[in-house]
Scaffold this motif. Structure first.
Motif, short mmCIF file in Angstrom:
data_model
loop_
_atom_site.label_atom_id
_atom_site.label_comp_id
_atom_site.label_asym_id
_atom_site.label_seq_id
_atom_site.Cartn_x
_atom_site.Cartn_y
_atom_site.Cartn_z
N ARG A 1 0.84 -1.20 0.00
CA ARG A 1 0.00 0.00 0.00
C ARG A 1 0.87 1.24 0.00
NH1 ARG A 1 -3.24 -2.05 5.10
NH2 ARG A 1 -1.47 -3.47 5.06
N TYR A 2 0.48 2.23 -0.81
CA TYR A 2 1.18 3.50 -0.88
C TYR A 2 0.30 4.61 -0.31
CZ TYR A 2 4.18 1.04 -4.24
OH TYR A 2 5.03 0.14 -4.86
N PHE A 3 0.94 5.52 0.44
CA PHE A 3 0.22 6.63 1.07
C PHE A 3 0.86 7.95 0.67
CE2 PHE A 3 -0.28 2.89 3.66
CZ PHE A 3 -1.60 2.91 4.07
N ASP A 4 0.05 9.03 0.65
CA ASP A 4 0.61 10.35 0.38
C ASP A 4 1.04 11.00 1.69
OD1 ASP A 4 -1.65 11.34 1.65
OD2 ASP A 4 -2.63 11.97 -0.20
N LYS A 5 1.49 12.26 1.63
CA LYS A 5 2.02 12.94 2.81
C LYS A 5 0.98 13.16 3.89
CE LYS A 5 1.25 17.51 0.77
NZ LYS A 5 1.87 18.80 0.38
N ASP A 6 -0.32 13.17 3.51
CA ASP A 6 -1.39 13.36 4.49
C ASP A 6 -1.92 12.03 5.03
OD1 ASP A 6 -1.35 16.16 4.20
OD2 ASP A 6 -2.55 15.99 2.36
N GLY A 7 -1.29 10.94 4.64
CA GLY A 7 -1.73 9.63 5.12
C GLY A 7 -2.88 9.03 4.32
N ASN A 8 -3.25 9.66 3.20
CA ASN A 8 -4.34 9.13 2.38
C ASN A 8 -3.83 7.96 1.54
OD1 ASN A 8 -6.19 11.18 3.21
ND2 ASN A 8 -5.14 12.59 1.82
N LEU A 9 -4.65 6.93 1.45
CA LEU A 9 -4.26 5.73 0.70
C LEU A 9 -4.30 6.02 -0.80
CD1 LEU A 9 -3.49 2.74 0.80
CD2 LEU A 9 -5.93 2.19 0.78
N LEU A 10 -3.17 5.81 -1.47
CA LEU A 10 -3.08 6.05 -2.91
C LEU A 10 -3.38 4.79 -3.72
CD1 LEU A 10 0.22 8.15 -3.05
CD2 LEU A 10 -2.11 9.01 -3.33
N TYR A 11 -2.81 3.67 -3.30
CA TYR A 11 -2.89 2.48 -4.14
C TYR A 11 -2.71 1.22 -3.30
CZ TYR A 11 -2.07 -0.58 -8.17
OH TYR A 11 -2.16 -1.58 -9.10
N VAL A 12 -3.42 0.17 -3.69
CA VAL A 12 -3.27 -1.16 -3.10
C VAL A 12 -2.95 -2.14 -4.22
CG1 VAL A 12 -4.38 -3.05 -1.86
CG2 VAL A 12 -4.87 -0.68 -1.22
N GLY A 13 -1.93 -2.96 -4.04
CA GLY A 13 -1.58 -3.96 -5.04
C GLY A 13 -1.17 -5.27 -4.40
N LYS A 14 -1.19 -6.33 -5.18
CA LYS A 14 -0.77 -7.64 -4.66
C LYS A 14 0.41 -8.13 -5.49
CE LYS A 14 -2.37 -10.34 -8.13
NZ LYS A 14 -1.62 -11.34 -8.89
N ALA A 15 1.17 -9.03 -4.92
CA ALA A 15 2.36 -9.53 -5.63
C ALA A 15 2.69 -10.94 -5.19
CB ALA A 15 3.55 -8.62 -5.35
N ARG A 16 3.19 -11.73 -6.13
CA ARG A 16 3.73 -13.05 -5.77
C ARG A 16 5.09 -12.88 -5.11
NH1 ARG A 16 4.97 -17.04 -10.63
NH2 ARG A 16 2.70 -17.10 -10.73
N ASP A 17 5.84 -11.89 -5.59
CA ASP A 17 7.15 -11.56 -5.03
C ASP A 17 7.15 -10.06 -4.75
OD1 ASP A 17 9.86 -10.69 -4.78
OD2 ASP A 17 10.53 -12.54 -5.74
N LEU A 18 7.03 -9.68 -3.48
CA LEU A 18 6.90 -8.27 -3.12
C LEU A 18 8.09 -7.43 -3.59
CD1 LEU A 18 5.39 -8.54 0.47
CD2 LEU A 18 4.36 -7.32 -1.45
N LYS A 19 9.29 -7.94 -3.39
CA LYS A 19 10.48 -7.16 -3.75
C LYS A 19 10.52 -6.86 -5.24
CE LYS A 19 15.45 -6.93 -2.78
NZ LYS A 19 15.35 -5.93 -1.70
N ARG A 20 10.25 -7.88 -6.04
CA ARG A 20 10.32 -7.71 -7.49
C ARG A 20 9.20 -6.79 -7.99
NH1 ARG A 20 10.60 -13.14 -10.79
NH2 ARG A 20 12.50 -13.25 -9.55
#
Length: 650
Positions: free
Chosen positions: A58-77
């Motif tokens: 999950r990515y957040f902006d400077k105000d703590g608002n949720l920007l994006y949610v994604g899933k991954a088989r390999d988080l690092k990649r």
């Protein structure tokens, strides 16, 4: 139109799996978060700590608002791919706003997929493509018992009954149900009605029901019709035709020409349906066709369903793309739709999509959800090509209609904003929000208040609310309005919600004055209040808008005003929503209150009586023997109930 039932068996298992995954993943979420400190986002530092494990980010902006949610088989990649030099404009716009990030590690990619879907639905991230939840897909239901009932059904499935579906829309399901009535004459009436009829209903008279309620058909003969209907719904029309032909010949040989003629008519009806079905293919063809098109800043995804080789119809969905200027790639839209749709439904063996190039991401996604290999077709041939062309055409038509309707709604919003002198630029019309309240009761009985919401250029039924009004004098609409407004906007006063642009109340000066008193007590801006007073003779188009300022004259917009059209649309929807809720509440109150007054009938017996008879009216018409046939009610108690009921209504 037919439908295969291969989906049904796995739905029960999938729902249990979904629930188990969600409970496990969400319990583990808190302990497995990676949080960055409150400073400029350091992607290199963040990537250094990421594991090569499946999970959700999950990515957040400077105000703590949720920007994006994604899933991954390999988080690092997967997460590393967001911080490359070359990015799509839409992705770059999001990455530039990232101030912090979190990850949740789960046990498998399947768990990551389900957790991602749940977080998108509940947390409304800005850059995700959101498909709003609608009503569940419809099914046809055949109940168990001696004379199974055919009914239209939405909701959870249970193993006691047979379900056929899903259908893409209500019309497809109801058309099939009508056909089954004509051909197989299955009953559609409620069990309480079926068990208490003394003569056949009109459907029997016009040949749409076999009259099982009055034993016009034996359970064995009716069971044969049910079996044929099931075969037909599974898509095996050839087997149904062969069986009907065999039975017709048997009746003819026995000189039972009347029954032979019925079989002949059934054959003709089925042959006519098959002839009309232009999308027929192989009997075992089960496929979903998904077509995404984009135009004028909007996207439409059209889902068509083919079961048993027959096209059942389609359904258009319109994702919310947030406030981003850039349209997403169609692959991204399809991926979002697949995640949303197939976490609720099972995946057919074939999925046809309108992408020019192969998409390993979509194939991997479908295989993960299905738990097996799914055939994804991009450039179909023959009949499948016709299916895809039809889906694309319908998507374009639906998108064009939506764009036209939204243009009309924006014109109405603009007219209303201008008439009321509101300082709202056109760029913010997407956030324009109106809440409208109406009070409904029947001579003071079953008072209810309704709140409907206009938001995002449309009536948003997901935000509608009903309020049961308590502890007010029967028929006191002012007190009812005061109670509902206080309950609704107390959260705004507490800082837990925001005030809409307009609060409409169905009424004149009196209701507006009451609304102003509530807003003054809560410390809210009462200038958002607008009353809708009926015009002279209560004629449509002559309504007046009443304002909190007593010195301000009511505003008459005129019958042709786009602003009044929008006001009338919202007000009429509030009235409809209030009326339906009040009627349901009144019916429930009348049924239960009288039955609750019966001596010797506790909650369990009362429930069994209602399950058996359905309503107080049917129970009142029942004999002592009928009442005694209910489990747990003796002959003596049945006589007492009968005496009490007839004493009450005499």
């Amino acid at each position: 139109m037919t439908v295969d039932t291969y989906l049904i068996k796995s739905v029960f298992k999938f729902k249990k799996t979904y629930q188990r995954y969600m409970e496990t993943a969400l319990k583990e979420t808190e302990g497995k978060l990676v949080n960055l400190p409150d400073k400029k986002f350091d992607s290199a530092e963040f990537l250094k700590n990421l594991p090569h494990l499946p999970g959700v980010y999950r990515y957040f902006d400077k105000d703590g608002n949720l920007l994006y949610v994604g899933k991954a088989r390999d988080l690092k990649r997967r997460v590393s791919s967001y911080f490359q030099k070359t990015l799509a404009p839409r992705t770059k716009l999001m990455v530039d706003q990232i101030a912090s990030a979190q990850i949740t590690v789960v046990n498998s990619e399947a768990e990551a997929l389900i957790l991602e879907s749940n977080l998108i639905k509940t947390q409304d991230p800005r850059f995700n493509i959101l498909f709003r939840d609608d009503k569940s897909y419809p099914y046809l239901k055949l109940s168990s018992g001696e004379y199974p009932r055919l009914s239209y059904y939405r909701g959870a499935l249970d193993k006691r009954n047979s379900y056929f579906g899903p259908y893409p829309n209500a019309n497809a399901a109801k058309d099939t149900m009508l056909l089954l009535q004509k051909v197989f004459q299955l009953r559609t009436c409620e069990t309480s009605v079926f068990n208490n009829r003394s003569r056949p209903c009109l459907l029997y008279q016009i040949g749409r029901c076999s009259g099982g309620c009055c034993k016009k058909v034996s359970p064995e003969e009716y069971g044969k019709s049910v079996d044929l209907a099931k075969e037909f719904l599974r898509g095996d029309s050839q087997k149904v035709q062969e069986d009907l032909t065999r039975r017709m010949n048997e009746y003819s040989q026995k000189l039972d020409f009347e029954r032979a003629a019925v079989m002949r008519d059934h054959l003709a009806a089925i042959s006519n349906v098959i002839h009309q079905q232009s999308m027929e293919a192989a009997p075992d063809a089960n496929a979903d066709i998904i077509a995404a098109v984009a135009a004028q800043g909007e996207v439409c995804v059209n889902l068509a369903m083919v079961r048993g080789g027959r096209h059942l119809g389609d359904k258009a969905s319109f994702p919310s793309l947030g406030r981003n200027a850039e349209l997403p790639e169609l692959e991204e839209v399809l991926e979002a739709f697949i995640t949303h749709h197939y976490t609720q439904m099972d995946v057919p063996p074939v999925v046809i999509i309108n992408l020019e190039e192969r998409s390993p991401r979509i194939e991997e996604l479908l295989n993960t959800i299905a738990g097996k290999k799914v055939s994804v077709i991009y450039r179909p041939q023959n009949i499948r090509r016709k299916w895809l062309e039809l889906a694309v055409t319908n998507a374009k038509v639906s998108l064009g209609r939506k764009v036209a309707e939204e243009g009309s709604q924006k014109k109405r919003i603009g007219a209303l904003v201008q008439e009321l002198g509101l300082d709202i630029p056109e760029s913010e019309y997407e956030d324009f929000r109106v809440e409208c309240f109406d009070i409904s009761h029947s001579s003071g009985e079953a008072t209810q208040a309704s709140c409907v919401v206009f938001a995002g250029n449309r009536m948003d039924s997901s935000q509608y609310r009903r309020f049961n009004i308590k502890d007010v004098t029967a028929g006191d609409d002012y007190a009812a309005m005061k109670q509902v407004l206080t309950r609704r906007y107390q959260r705004v006063a507490n800082g837990e919600a925001t005030l809409p642009n307009i609060v409409l109340v169905d009424g004149g000066r009196g209701q507006v004055k009451m609304a102003c008193e509530v807003f003054d007590e809560l410390g809210l801006d009462k200038n958002v209040i607008v009353g809708v007073a009926k015009g002279e003779g209560r004629k449509v188009g002559l309504e007046e808008l009443v304002f909190p300022d007593p010195n301000k004259e009511p505003l008459k917009l005129g019958q042709e005003s786009p602003a009044l059209m929008l006001i009338a649309q919202i007000r009429d929807e509030a009235h409809r929503f209030a009326i339906t809720g009040m009627r349901a509440k009144r019916a429930k109150a009348r049924n239960y209150s009288r039955i609750e007054d019966l001596e010797g009938v506790g909650s369990k017996r009362r429930q069994k009586l209602l399950e058996r008879f359905g309503s107080l009216k049917v129970l009142s018409n029942a004999s002592v023997e009928d009442i005694a046939s209910v489990d747990g009610i003796s002959q003596t108690l049945a006589r007492q109930i009968y005496a009490q009921l007839h004493g009450q209504i005499s």
